[in-house]
Design an enzyme around this catalytic site. Structure first.
Site, PDB file in Angstrom:
ATOM      1  N   GLU A   1       0.817  -1.168  -0.009  1.00 25.37           N
ATOM      2  CA  GLU A   1      -0.068   0.139  -0.010  1.00 25.37           C
ATOM      3  C   GLU A   1       0.741   1.057   0.030  1.00 25.37           C
ATOM      4  OE1 GLU A   1      -3.673   1.766   2.835  1.00 25.37           O
ATOM      5  OE2 GLU A   1      -2.118   0.484   3.854  1.00 25.37           O
TER       6      GLU A   1
ATOM      7  N   LYS B   1      -9.659   1.554  -1.790  1.00 29.02           N
ATOM      8  CA  LYS B   1      -9.854   1.066  -0.540  1.00 29.02           C
ATOM      9  C   LYS B   1     -11.507   1.482   0.072  1.00 29.02           C
ATOM     10  CE  LYS B   1      -7.285   1.045   3.965  1.00 29.02           C
ATOM     11  NZ  LYS B   1      -5.920   1.687   4.480  1.00 29.02           N
TER      12      LYS B   1
ATOM     13  N   CYS C   1      -5.066  -3.024   3.005  1.00 24.64           N
ATOM     14  CA  CYS C   1      -5.076  -3.134   4.528  1.00 24.64           C
ATOM     15  C   CYS C   1      -6.175  -3.389   5.341  1.00 24.64           C
ATOM     16  CB  CYS C   1      -4.294  -1.850   4.618  1.00 24.64           C
ATOM     17  SG  CYS C   1      -3.093  -1.685   6.319  1.00 24.64           S
TER      18      CYS C   1
END
Length: 258
Positions: free
Chosen positions: A41, A109, A143
């Site tokens: 990321e 995300k 994440c």
């Protein structure tokens, strides 16, 4: 399919230095043509809450690097970048490019990390994405998404066989990182591969532990806390045979309204 996780120690908010580190690591790794190669990321800058430093320019330098490496090594290159689409609309994204330079996927995300203030600087995505590589449906996530199993379930219902995670997941919660990936693999009868960063940022330490799990939850690799490249060969024939034999996903669809 070979999957390669490139575990980096990113230089804080230094795009040029991180591009150089990526190129050196990829160049030093024997990567089979047709592989999927993963970077963490925000690989260009680290997990900074300063979009003025993390966002790409109109030239999209990070994406250009991924595209160039995909072409050079005849692989699919995946990594985390930041883009600004309009004033106040900045996205923490996972993108991947094919060896012919075309974009394979662009995923925003869905769960910004509120504890760090990420939601104040980066807008949330609203939809999982799937792409196909080497005949396999792949669902990329980023994440903190890992803590929300419903996101993964939706992608698997749509055919995902490989789940990828790119992350800047801190050392203080690294056991959660590894065990949640294992859980996502077991519950979804899917391969899960996650690449994390290592090293330090101004307020956080990272111990890497990039990991891969098969559809039974067996560990295929787990990194140490050092910069490294890890490889695994994924057997999707075996995964598909197990899905036919073990009815969990069929039972899930049969009881979709419960």
């Amino acid at each position: 399919m070979q999957v390669v996780a490139i575990q980096l120690d990113m230089v804080w908010e230094d795009r040029a230095a991180n591009h150089q580190r990526v190129e050196q690591l990829v160049d030093a790794t024997a990567i089979a043509p047709g592989s999927l190669v993963m970077l963490p990321e925000m690989f260009e800058t680290g997990f900074s809450m300063n979009p003025e430093r993390t966002k790409q320019s109109e030239d999209r330098e990070g994406e250009a690097l991924l595209r160039r490496l995909a072409i050079k090594y005849d692989v699919a290159m995946m990594g985390g970048v930041v883009n600004e689409y309009s004033a106040g609309d900045v996205a923490n994204e996972c993108v991947a490019f094919a060896p012919d330079g075309r974009e394979l996927v662009r995923y925003r995300k869905m769960r910004p990390f509120s504890l760090s203030g990420e939601a104040d600087h980066y807008g949330a995505g609203t939809q999982y994405r799937l792409f196909e590589w080497q005949g396999v449906k792949i669902a990329p996530f980023v994440c903190y998404d890992l803590r929300f199993p419903e996101l993964f379930r939706a992608a698997v219902k749509d055919g995902a066989e490989l789940i990828t995670l790119i992350a800047c997941w801190p050392a203080k919660r690294s056991e959660h990182w590894v065990r949640l990936m294992q859980a996502r693999a077991i519950e979804n009868l899917a391969y899960v591969v996650g690449v994390n960063r290592c090293g330090e940022e101004p307020s956080l330490k990272f111990d890497g532990r990039s990991s891969a799990f098969d559809h039974l939850g067996n560990c295929l690799f787990e990194a140490s806390d050092q910069v490294q490249a890890l490889k695994t060969e994924l057997d999707f024939g075996e995964l598909r045979r197990w899905r036919e034999k073990f009815p969990a996903l069929r039972d899930l669809k049969a009881n979709a309204d419960l």
